[in-house]
Design an enzyme around this catalytic site. Structure first.
Site, PDB file in Angstrom:
ATOM      1  N   ILE A 180       0.823  -1.220   0.000  1.00  0.00           N
ATOM      2  CA  ILE A 180       0.000   0.000   0.000  1.00  0.00           C
ATOM      3  C   ILE A 180       0.856   1.269   0.000  1.00  0.00           C
ATOM      4  O   ILE A 180       0.406   2.309  -0.470  1.00  0.00           O
ATOM      5  CB  ILE A 180      -1.004  -0.014   1.192  1.00  0.00           C
ATOM      6  CG1 ILE A 180      -2.156   0.961   0.943  1.00  0.00           C
ATOM      7  CG2 ILE A 180      -0.295   0.271   2.509  1.00  0.00           C
ATOM      8  CD1 ILE A 180      -3.299   0.829   1.911  1.00  0.00           C
ATOM      9  N   ASN A 186      -2.475   0.949  15.818  1.00  0.00           N
ATOM     10  CA  ASN A 186      -3.000   0.567  17.137  1.00  0.00           C
ATOM     11  C   ASN A 186      -3.277   1.849  17.897  1.00  0.00           C
ATOM     12  O   ASN A 186      -2.876   2.939  17.466  1.00  0.00           O
ATOM     13  CB  ASN A 186      -2.039  -0.368  17.874  1.00  0.00           C
ATOM     14  CG  ASN A 186      -0.690   0.272  18.084  1.00  0.00           C
ATOM     15  OD1 ASN A 186      -0.569   1.279  18.793  1.00  0.00           O
ATOM     16  ND2 ASN A 186       0.348  -0.270  17.465  1.00  0.00           N
ATOM     17  N   ASP A 212       1.365  -0.923   9.385  1.00  0.00           N
ATOM     18  CA  ASP A 212       1.727   0.257  10.196  1.00  0.00           C
ATOM     19  C   ASP A 212       3.242   0.503  10.110  1.00  0.00           C
ATOM     20  O   ASP A 212       3.694   1.627   9.827  1.00  0.00           O
ATOM     21  CB  ASP A 212       1.284  -0.031  11.647  1.00  0.00           C
ATOM     22  CG  ASP A 212       1.293   1.193  12.541  1.00  0.00           C
ATOM     23  OD1 ASP A 212       1.501   2.307  12.038  1.00  0.00           O
ATOM     24  OD2 ASP A 212       1.077   1.012  13.760  1.00  0.00           O
TER      25      ASP A 212
END
Ligand code: AR6
Length: 174
Positions: free
Chosen positions: A12, A25, A35
């Site tokens: 991505i 998170n 992340d």
């Protein structure tokens, strides 16, 4: 208005869109999976903005299902929308609604910024353990109820592997 819903296989952080969604998170301080990839590719300004968000707006962390934007540093995007998907705890702890909320609140956040395109990873289906087929049916509901009506013109659902993408596509009419 024409809305395009696309799926693709890949990383991505390489997708050129206005807004990229991060499966973060609550701490917003980074982590593994998508992340980690977003912070690595985007550079330190994203983390710095996340620190400011924690200090000024969410001292206890970003609640599950909510979303907040930062700029995107070196990524080929203008914004990163950080959201927190639910941790899978067996399915009777609001996981479905919270996953739906993570998708829709990210979408609204992007729309408020004026984004025309958004790319999503498969939120919660990695470290957080959400079953992929069940997640897919929730994402399809999000597509029908929120993404297809607009206002964003392009929604890209990014899968890290070809089998993950195929599984998602096979869940369309469930
Ligand atoms: N591009 C697209 N998809 C990816 C990428 C990438 N570069 N990397 C992984 N995926 P996960 P979660 C896929 O674990 O389940 C983090 O440590 C991956 O294959 O990244 O929401 C956070 O800090 C999977 O399908 O997110 C949180 O602590 C999907 O992205 C926690 O993990 C989501 O996997 C969040 O867990």
């Amino acid at each position: 208005m024409d809305v395009t819903i696309e799926t693709l296989t890949g990383d991505i952080t390489k997708v050129t869109v206005d807004a990229i969604v991060n499966a973060a998170n609550s701490s917003l301080m980074g982590g593994g999976g998508v992340d980690g990839a977003i912070h690595r590719a985007g550079g330190p300004t994203i983390l710095e903005e996340c620190r400011n968000i924690r200090r000024d707006r969410y001292p206890d962390g970003l609640p599950t299902g909510e979303a907040i934007a930062t700029t995107a540093g070196n990524l080929p995007a203008q914004w990163v929308i950080h959201t927190v998907g639910p941790i899978w705890r067996g399915g009777k702890n609001d996981e479905d609604d919270l996953l739906y909320a993570a998708y829709t609140n990210s979408y609204r956040c992007a729309a408020e910024l004026g984004a025309k395109s958004i790319a999503y990873p498969a939120i919660s289906t990695g470290v957080y353990g959400f079953p992929k087929e069940r997640a897919a049916s929730i994402v399809w509901r999000f597509v029908r109820e929120v993404a297809e009506p607009g206002p964003l013109e392009r929604v890209i659902l990014v899968f890290f592997s070809a089998p993950d993408r195929m599984l998602f596509l096979s869940c369309k009419n469930r």
